[in-house]
Write a protein that holds these residues in place. Structure first.
Motif, PDB file in Angstrom:
ATOM      1  N   THR B   7      40.228  54.984  49.528  1.00 39.65           N
ATOM      2  CA  THR B   7      41.660  55.259  49.544  1.00 39.65           C
ATOM      3  C   THR B   7      42.312  54.619  48.329  1.00 39.65           C
ATOM      4  N   VAL B   8      43.456  55.145  47.966  1.00 44.19           N
ATOM      5  CA  VAL B   8      44.273  54.455  46.977  1.00 44.19           C
ATOM      6  C   VAL B   8      45.647  54.252  47.607  1.00 44.19           C
ATOM      7  N   HIS B   9      46.115  53.037  47.595  1.00 48.77           N
ATOM      8  CA  HIS B   9      47.407  52.721  48.200  1.00 48.77           C
ATOM      9  C   HIS B   9      48.401  52.380  47.108  1.00 48.77           C
ATOM     10  N   LEU B  10      49.600  52.886  47.306  1.00 56.66           N
ATOM     11  CA  LEU B  10      50.683  52.491  46.423  1.00 56.66           C
ATOM     12  C   LEU B  10      51.239  51.184  46.965  1.00 56.66           C
ATOM     13  N   ILE B  11      51.125  50.118  46.209  1.00 55.52           N
ATOM     14  CA  ILE B  11      51.653  48.828  46.676  1.00 55.52           C
ATOM     15  C   ILE B  11      53.141  48.755  46.353  1.00 55.52           C
ATOM     16  N   SER B  12      53.492  49.103  45.134  1.00 56.57           N
ATOM     17  CA  SER B  12      54.916  49.050  44.788  1.00 56.57           C
ATOM     18  C   SER B  12      55.200  49.829  43.512  1.00 56.57           C
ATOM     19  N   ILE B  13      56.438  50.263  43.412  1.00 56.71           N
ATOM     20  CA  ILE B  13      56.967  50.745  42.132  1.00 56.71           C
ATOM     21  C   ILE B  13      58.236  49.922  41.921  1.00 56.71           C
ATOM     22  N   SER B  14      58.302  49.208  40.836  1.00 53.84           N
ATOM     23  CA  SER B  14      59.481  48.371  40.627  1.00 53.84           C
ATOM     24  C   SER B  14      59.998  48.535  39.205  1.00 53.84           C
ATOM     25  N   ARG B  15      61.209  48.046  39.000  1.00 52.61           N
ATOM     26  CA  ARG B  15      61.799  48.091  37.658  1.00 52.61           C
ATOM     27  C   ARG B  15      61.824  46.686  37.084  1.00 52.61           C
ATOM     28  N   ILE B  16      61.441  46.581  35.832  1.00 51.97           N
ATOM     29  CA  ILE B  16      61.526  45.287  35.152  1.00 51.97           C
ATOM     30  C   ILE B  16      62.549  45.466  34.040  1.00 51.97           C
ATOM     31  N   ARG B  17      63.534  44.552  34.016  1.00 56.63           N
ATOM     32  CA  ARG B  17      64.533  44.649  32.954  1.00 56.63           C
ATOM     33  C   ARG B  17      64.098  43.744  31.805  1.00 56.63           C
ATOM     34  N   ALA B  18      63.803  44.347  30.684  1.00 60.85           N
ATOM     35  CA  ALA B  18      63.403  43.565  29.514  1.00 60.85           C
ATOM     36  C   ALA B  18      64.636  43.321  28.645  1.00 60.85           C
ATOM     37  N   LYS B  19      64.424  42.640  27.520  1.00 59.74           N
ATOM     38  CA  LYS B  19      65.563  42.338  26.643  1.00 59.74           C
ATOM     39  C   LYS B  19      66.187  43.619  26.085  1.00 59.74           C
ATOM     40  N   LYS B  20      67.449  43.506  25.664  1.00 59.71           N
ATOM     41  CA  LYS B  20      68.187  44.618  25.037  1.00 59.71           C
ATOM     42  C   LYS B  20      68.334  45.810  25.996  1.00 59.71           C
ATOM     43  N   GLY B  21      68.416  45.517  27.284  1.00 63.92           N
ATOM     44  CA  GLY B  21      68.691  46.561  28.271  1.00 63.92           C
ATOM     45  C   GLY B  21      67.555  47.545  28.480  1.00 63.92           C
ATOM     46  N   CYS B  22      66.397  47.219  27.935  1.00 64.92           N
ATOM     47  CA  CYS B  22      65.285  48.159  28.079  1.00 64.92           C
ATOM     48  C   CYS B  22      64.639  47.977  29.456  1.00 64.92           C
ATOM     49  N   GLU B  23      64.395  49.085  30.138  1.00 65.66           N
ATOM     50  CA  GLU B  23      63.848  49.017  31.493  1.00 65.66           C
ATOM     51  C   GLU B  23      62.427  49.557  31.538  1.00 65.66           C
ATOM     52  N   ILE B  24      61.583  48.838  32.250  1.00 63.65           N
ATOM     53  CA  ILE B  24      60.182  49.242  32.373  1.00 63.65           C
ATOM     54  C   ILE B  24      59.913  49.555  33.844  1.00 63.65           C
ATOM     55  N   SER B  25      59.163  50.616  34.078  1.00 63.60           N
ATOM     56  CA  SER B  25      58.745  50.923  35.437  1.00 63.60           C
ATOM     57  C   SER B  25      57.330  50.366  35.626  1.00 63.60           C
ATOM     58  N   GLU B  26      57.130  49.613  36.692  1.00 60.75           N
ATOM     59  CA  GLU B  26      55.788  49.071  36.950  1.00 60.75           C
ATOM     60  C   GLU B  26      55.255  49.604  38.279  1.00 60.75           C
ATOM     61  N   ILE B  27      54.074  50.124  38.238  1.00 60.30           N
ATOM     62  CA  ILE B  27      53.445  50.614  39.469  1.00 60.30           C
ATOM     63  C   ILE B  27      52.195  49.777  39.745  1.00 60.30           C
ATOM     64  N   THR B  28      52.041  49.357  40.994  1.00 59.47           N
ATOM     65  CA  THR B  28      50.863  48.582  41.402  1.00 59.47           C
ATOM     66  C   THR B  28      50.102  49.368  42.465  1.00 59.47           C
ATOM     67  N   LEU B  29      48.820  49.524  42.215  1.00 61.87           N
ATOM     68  CA  LEU B  29      47.990  50.323  43.119  1.00 61.87           C
ATOM     69  C   LEU B  29      46.829  49.491  43.640  1.00 61.87           C
ATOM     70  N   ARG B  30      46.318  49.877  44.803  1.00 64.53           N
ATOM     71  CA  ARG B  30      45.147  49.190  45.356  1.00 64.53           C
ATOM     72  C   ARG B  30      44.146  50.245  45.832  1.00 64.53           C
ATOM     73  N   GLY B  31      42.874  49.971  45.620  1.00 64.55           N
ATOM     74  CA  GLY B  31      41.848  50.867  46.160  1.00 64.55           C
ATOM     75  C   GLY B  31      41.000  51.483  45.080  1.00 64.55           C
ATOM     76  N   VAL B  32      40.683  52.760  45.255  1.00 65.52           N
ATOM     77  CA  VAL B  32      39.788  53.442  44.316  1.00 65.52           C
ATOM     78  C   VAL B  32      40.382  54.793  43.926  1.00 65.52           C
ATOM     79  N   VAL B  33      40.094  55.207  42.702  1.00 66.43           N
ATOM     80  CA  VAL B  33      40.469  56.559  42.295  1.00 66.43           C
ATOM     81  C   VAL B  33      39.174  57.341  42.153  1.00 66.43           C
ATOM     82  N   ARG B  34      38.967  58.247  43.082  1.00 71.13           N
ATOM     83  CA  ARG B  34      37.801  59.121  43.038  1.00 71.13           C
ATOM     84  C   ARG B  34      38.201  60.436  43.689  1.00 71.13           C
ATOM     85  N   GLU B  35      37.253  61.315  43.949  1.00 69.76           N
ATOM     86  CA  GLU B  35      37.596  62.687  44.334  1.00 69.76           C
ATOM     87  C   GLU B  35      38.560  62.759  45.522  1.00 69.76           C
ATOM     88  N   THR B  36      38.504  61.789  46.406  1.00 64.81           N
ATOM     89  CA  THR B  36      39.340  61.832  47.610  1.00 64.81           C
ATOM     90  C   THR B  36      40.773  61.365  47.340  1.00 64.81           C
TER      91      THR B  36
END
Lengths: 158, 126
Positions: B7-36
């Motif tokens: 399985t692959v689980h989505l742990i989180s999708i969050s926003r990180i605010r960097a300097k100069k108002g730049c925003e980064i999207s961070e996704i954290t996953l757990r498990g395996v990426v394979r045919e299923t």
């Protein structure tokens, strides 16, 4: 040091379909467990053989279910073992000039890296047409190459 | 050797605010990426990528990724670049790092040890 010669020849007949790779992984793990490989080396073998099987399912059998795949494990000597997959799919045609993994990554290519991943991990990857119909894919692995592959690819992130 | 679950689980999708108002999207996953799990992986990446052209993919808990998964990752990176951004991988597990290196993907996508390293790089570049 690995003592592959002490392990036994094993084979299992699988059927194509959604659960085929799940079964393949289960049996492969059973073959590989007694070899006492590093867990990352085992992962590399699984990766290479899964890629071979995925090619059979996708390109050979065109995702049709219920077609046979014979998975075999042969110890060759103290340091090497062979895993083969035999199918009954139409004769496979290998690309004449395969792009390197680096080139495929540069191109952001979504497909086409399975064969090159097999070649990167295994000592040899051979394809032979079977007498009546079908193909046999034979991958030879050695402890030395697997260890080197683990070592070379375990560099830390920046 | 015990194999990771399929399985692959989505742990989180969050926003990180960097300097100069730049925003980064961070996704954290757990498990395996394979045919299923390939299609879930594709959909999670797309979801996180929509939030910002700058996408960090945290592979700290990813145990395995097959060639199709690598292709999906590269395709998403192309999509981020077309929007003027990038896709970077952060904190890969030992196994994920090994597969990224072996496949040449680590030579093309930036792989960073921590989120802080990425933020420091961004500050230096600003």
């Amino acid at each position: 040091m690995a003592r592959f010669r002490d392990s036994h020849h094993s084979s299992i007949r699988l059927l194509s379909g959604p659960q085929c790779l799940v079964g393949l992984r289960r049996h492969l793990t059973r073959f590989l467990d007694p070899l006492d490989l590093d867990s990352r080396a085992t992962t590399l073998v699984l990766l290479a053989v899964e890629e071979a099987a995925a090619n059979v399912l996708e390109h050979g059998y065109r995702l049709r279910a219920g077609r046979p795949i014979l998975l075999e494990f042969h110890p060759l000597d103290e340091e090497r073992f062979e895993i083969s997959l035999a199918d009954r799919a139409p004769r496979a045609v290998l690309p004449a000039n395969a792009a390197s993994l680096r080139d495929l990554a540069e191109e952001r290519s979504e497909r086409g890296r399975g064969l090159e991943l097999m070649r990167a991990v295994a000592d040899s990857v051979e394809h032979a047409p079977r007498e009546e119909s079908g193909n046999t894919w034979t991958l030879v692995f050695s402890a030395q190459r697997l260890d080197r592959c683990v070592e070379e690819n375990s560099r830390e992130a920046a | 050797m015990k194999q990771p679950e399929n399985t692959v689980h989505l742990i989180s999708i969050s926003r990180i605010r960097a300097k100069k108002g730049c925003e980064i999207s961070e996704i954290t996953l757990r498990g395996v990426v394979r045919e299923t799990t390939e299609e879930s992986f594709r959909s999670y990446l797309a979801q996180a990528g929509e939030r910002s052209p700058l996408l960090l993919v945290n592979f700290a808990e990813l145990d395995y990724i097959n060639s199709t998964g690598l292709g999906i990752l590269l395709e998403q990176s192309r999509s981020q670049e077309q929007r003027g951004g990038w896709l970077r991988i952060v904190s890969p597990s030992q196994t994920a790092a090994m597969i990224l290196n072996l496949s040449g993907v680590a030579d093309v996508l930036r792989v960073s040890e921590t989120v802080d390293t990425v933020l420091e790089d961004l500050s230096r570049a600003a």
